[in-house]
Design a protein around this motif. Structure first.
Motif, PDB file in Angstrom:
ATOM      1  N   GLU A  15       0.791  -1.087   0.069  1.00 37.15           N
ATOM      2  CA  GLU A  15       0.053   0.081   0.042  1.00 37.15           C
ATOM      3  C   GLU A  15       0.787   1.041   0.018  1.00 37.15           C
ATOM      4  O   GLU A  15       1.818   1.511   0.898  1.00 37.15           O
ATOM      5  N   ILE A 166     -13.734  -5.470   2.647  1.00 38.48           N
ATOM      6  CA  ILE A 166     -14.401  -4.635   1.627  1.00 38.48           C
ATOM      7  C   ILE A 166     -15.109  -3.154   2.125  1.00 38.48           C
ATOM      8  O   ILE A 166     -15.013  -2.483   1.619  1.00 38.48           O
ATOM      9  N   GLU A 168     -14.536  -1.956   5.040  1.00 36.77           N
ATOM     10  CA  GLU A 168     -13.735  -0.787   5.395  1.00 36.77           C
ATOM     11  C   GLU A 168     -13.062   0.120   4.046  1.00 36.77           C
ATOM     12  O   GLU A 168     -12.915   1.259   4.223  1.00 36.77           O
ATOM     13  N   TRP A 169     -12.818  -0.671   3.207  1.00 38.46           N
ATOM     14  CA  TRP A 169     -12.077  -0.036   2.101  1.00 38.46           C
ATOM     15  C   TRP A 169     -13.183   0.952   1.403  1.00 38.46           C
ATOM     16  O   TRP A 169     -12.861   1.985   0.652  1.00 38.46           O
ATOM     17  N   GLU A 170     -14.499   0.551   1.257  1.00 43.60           N
ATOM     18  CA  GLU A 170     -15.435   1.231   0.685  1.00 43.60           C
ATOM     19  C   GLU A 170     -15.673   2.582   1.412  1.00 43.60           C
ATOM     20  O   GLU A 170     -15.972   3.624   0.797  1.00 43.60           O
ATOM     21  N   SER A 171     -15.689   2.478   2.723  1.00 40.33           N
ATOM     22  CA  SER A 171     -15.521   3.773   3.612  1.00 40.33           C
ATOM     23  C   SER A 171     -14.569   4.531   3.252  1.00 40.33           C
ATOM     24  O   SER A 171     -14.638   5.813   3.500  1.00 40.33           O
ATOM     25  N   ASP A 172     -13.439   4.404   2.755  1.00 29.01           N
ATOM     26  CA  ASP A 172     -12.250   5.053   2.601  1.00 29.01           C
ATOM     27  C   ASP A 172     -11.593   4.618   1.202  1.00 29.01           C
ATOM     28  O   ASP A 172     -10.674   3.968   1.152  1.00 29.01           O
ATOM     29  N   PRO A 173     -12.190   5.262   0.028  1.00 28.39           N
ATOM     30  CA  PRO A 173     -11.818   4.829  -1.484  1.00 28.39           C
ATOM     31  C   PRO A 173     -10.554   5.398  -1.864  1.00 28.39           C
ATOM     32  O   PRO A 173     -10.292   4.942  -2.774  1.00 28.39           O
ATOM     33  N   GLN A 174     -10.114   6.265  -0.855  1.00 22.23           N
ATOM     34  CA  GLN A 174      -8.858   6.809  -1.258  1.00 22.23           C
ATOM     35  C   GLN A 174      -7.761   5.744  -1.217  1.00 22.23           C
ATOM     36  O   GLN A 174      -6.461   6.488  -1.738  1.00 22.23           O
ATOM     37  N   ARG A 175      -7.645   5.114  -0.609  1.00 23.03           N
ATOM     38  CA  ARG A 175      -6.661   4.081  -0.225  1.00 23.03           C
ATOM     39  C   ARG A 175      -6.308   2.997  -1.428  1.00 23.03           C
ATOM     40  O   ARG A 175      -7.293   2.734  -2.143  1.00 23.03           O
ATOM     41  N   HIS A 176      -5.092   3.030  -1.779  1.00 27.54           N
ATOM     42  CA  HIS A 176      -4.862   1.958  -3.047  1.00 27.54           C
ATOM     43  C   HIS A 176      -3.814   0.864  -2.643  1.00 27.54           C
ATOM     44  O   HIS A 176      -3.180   0.929  -1.548  1.00 27.54           O
ATOM     45  N   ARG A 212     -20.521  -7.170  -1.795  1.00 30.93           N
ATOM     46  CA  ARG A 212     -19.736  -7.667  -3.160  1.00 30.93           C
ATOM     47  C   ARG A 212     -18.948  -8.697  -2.419  1.00 30.93           C
ATOM     48  O   ARG A 212     -18.525  -8.616  -1.392  1.00 30.93           O
TER      49      ARG A 212
END
Length: 651
Positions: A15, A166, A168-176, A212
């Protein structure tokens, strides 16, 4: 650990370390320095790390081992901190140590950055090299929980990302995140009870939400780390590929059981059928090499459940049982390693006990038993006695072997009792069983024993049979007790002879021993009026000599050896009265077999039967002597002292 289909694992991905978007996030993540608003747009740069704040961070960084140690001032981390930037540390010399110490960042990226810094500064190579301090990184390693769906022969696998990650990632979409795999996404309407409960007021139609299932195909096995040391594969025959698994609704493979939502007590098991605990079983497709149609298993079991939920509960319970079993084994192993050598009464430089030259192992071969129940010689006294005896089960004799030293039972291969298979009949013969003919009977073995340390060692063979009195009850038909090294009192042995079974010069014994019983009044072993046991013993010394190596190793070999010694002489004498016995008695018309034996074989069998009958006659003599002695004691106890009255009772 192990990686099995259907199990959880941790997926190591990279990341990029991003700069905070605002000042509040800057303070929460504890970035060093001052916040710069326009710096967040610079992507791909390496950002500075903070200084160690707590004492354990300072010890983990390795700064205390530098020469001289770096100064340290402890700071407290605020409770509002979130996604804290890592602290500085000393770079380990190898990548394996870097991974073992769980250092933040990617090793090869850190090394490249240090090389670029040294090249930019044009610093000469230092000899010896000083420890390199890592003060900035560009990427971090994240552990993502996944579920293994399939494993392939090219060291790749298919995994499913955890639903919690998933969300947690949807709540913070800026992370890659960097995924080196093909992605398959399956969207499903979220109709779970948990989604309805967690929906805020005024959220609108809850049925418009989606869940998803994300499946990654072609993931390298080297990037996965197992989280359980023992498990098993779980397959679903209805799934043809990993893509089909993504199309299955999440509610069909898991439940959202919450025990806090059940109020009061409920005795209706049908109502609580789905409230036995949470489960989530993500099975994979059945591979070709595991299909029962093309693969032969050592054993298999078929389980039929009333519903899918019952099957999911069963698989979850089975997983927990496998993990708990391994945990208990590792716990016992750890406790055994932590035991002090002095607590075991052993020298610290020895791994086992010290045995003398008289030590060894004793093998006891159970051949047969005779007359376990007395023969009926007169009519029954009344109808009640006849009914009681007619209700007795037919004998199904079973032998139990114990080795006792004083009052302590010895353990052999994790058990204090060795059991011979049950055989029906009043005269069970273990040597005639097809599987036991080679050994001559059922073989009992002892652990390493020593006459210097275990003078009062003896073994017991108890003959039992099941009864009709109650479930699981047994009837003791007789008990035989024999000393291993000899020297025990005759009262403690019943009718058995006191012989040394561990004689190095004569290691083989062929014995007939009368069965005994325990007197409930005195607690002593008293010979029975019926019941004989045939055993053979072989002593195997721990330190063999040239003479012992030439001797036979099995009971059959010993019997042939003794028979050859007797056949060497021109005449055979009976061992009790020294009467000469002729080597004759051959008649082919009396042979029961289809093909008569040869004369030499018939003579040998005749002589062997004569020699073995001597031990049997000696056993019967001991039995009759003990029976007459018991009868005489009963007569003495019945009389009042008058000789005439005792004579009338005897008559």
């Amino acid at each position: 650990g192990v990686l099995c289909v259907g199990d959880k694992a941790m997926f190591r991905v990279e990341e990029p370390l991003s700069y905070p978007a605002n000042e509040v996030e800057f303070r929460r993540r504890l970035f060093p320095g001052e916040f710069e608003p326009g710096r967040a747009k610079k992507g791909g740069a390496a950002w500075s790390l903070r200084d160690p704040s707590l004492s354990h961070e300072y010890a983990a960084s390795g700064f205390d081992k530098l020469d001289p140690p770096m100064p340290f001032k402890q700071k407290f981390l605020p409770n509002a901190s979130h996604e804290i930037v890592p602290h500085k540390f000393v770079l380990p010399p190898s990548e394996s140590e870097f991974l073992d110490q769980c250092r933040p960042g990617v090793f090869w990226r850190i090394v490249d950055d240090l090389v670029n810094q040294m090249a930019a500064k044009k610093e000469p190579e230092q000899t010896p090299r000083k420890p390199q301090i890592v003060d900035r990184v560009s990427h971090l390693i994240r552990q993502i929980p996944v579920t293994v769906l399939a494993v392939y022969a090219d060291n790749t696998c298919d995994v499913e990302l955890a639903s919690s990650f998933i969300a947690e990632w949807e709540s913070d979409p800026q992370r890659h995140f960097t995924f080196q795999a093909a992605v398959v996404v399956g969207e499903h309407t979220d109709t779970s009870a948990a989604a309805i409960r967690s929906a805020p007021v005024g959220a609108g139609d809850v049925g418009e939400r989606f869940r998803r299932r994300v499946v990654l195909k072609g993931v390298s096995l080297a990037s996965l780390q197992s989280v359980q040391p023992a498990s098993f594969n779980v397959y679903d025959a209805t799934i043809r590929s990993s893509e089909d698994a993504a199309r299955i609704h999440p509610n069909m493979i898991a439940n959202d059981y919450n025990p806090r939502l059940i109020d009061g007590m409920c005795d209706d098991m049908t109502m609580l059928n789905g409230h036995r605990g949470s489960y989530r079983i993500a099975a994979g497709p059945v591979p070709a090499d595991a299909n029962p149609a093309s693969c032969t298993y050592e054993w298999s079991i078929n389980v039929n459940a009333r519903s899918e939920a019952d099957m999911f509960h069963f698989v979850t319970m089975l997983r927990q049982a496998v993990g708990m079993d391994l945990f208990e084994q590792l716990k016992k192993l750890k406790e055994f390693k932590q035991k002090s050598t002095y607590a075991l009464n052993s020298r610290p430089y020895l791994n086992s006990k010290m045995y003398s030259s008289d030590s060894g192992q004793l093998e006891v071969i159970l051949v047969e038993a005779r007359h376990l129940r007395p023969t009926k010689v007169q009519p029954h006294q009344d109808l009640q006695t006849w009914a009681k005896k007619s209700m007795r089960l037919g004998l199904n004799s079973e032998a139990r072997f114990r080795l006792v030293n004083g009052s302590k039972e010895l353990v052999f291969k994790g058990s204090k009792v060795q059991v011979a298979p049950a055989i029906a009949g009043n005269n069970p013969n273990w040597s005639q069983q097809e599987q036991l003919k080679g050994a001559g009977g059922w073989l009992f073995k002892t652990p390493m024993v020593d006459a210097a340390m275990q003078k009062d060692l003896y073994f017991e063979i108890e003959i039992i049979s099941k009864t009709f009195e109650r479930v699981g009850s047994v009837e003791t038909l007789g008990l035989m007790r024999m000393p291993v090294f000899g020297g025990l009192d005759k009262e403690a042995l019943g009718g058995a002879p006191s012989v040394n079974l561990c004689n190095r010069e004569k290691p083989f014994k062929n014995l007939w021993v009368p069965l005994s019983k325990v007197d409930l009044d005195t607690g002593k072993l008293v010979p029975n009026a019926f019941g004989e046991l045939h055993i053979m013993t072989i002593w195997r010394p721990s330190q063999e000599t040239g003479y012992s190596r030439r001797l036979p190793k099995t009971a059959r070999g010993w019997k042939s050896y003794e028979l050859r010694q007797m056949l060497k002489g021109t005449a055979l004498h009976e061992p009790v009265y020294e009467v000469q016995a002729w080597k004759r008695g051959y008649d082919p018309n009396l042979q029961r077999n289809e093909v008569p034996t040869k004369p030499t074989e018939a003579y040998a069998n005749h002589i062997q039967a004569m020699s073995e009958n001597t031990a049997y006659i000696d056993c019967l003599a001991r039995q009759n002597t003990a029976a007459w002695a018991s009868f005489q004691q009963s007569l003495e106890g019945m009389g009042s002292g008058d000789p005439a009255e005792r004579r009338s009772l005897a008559e």
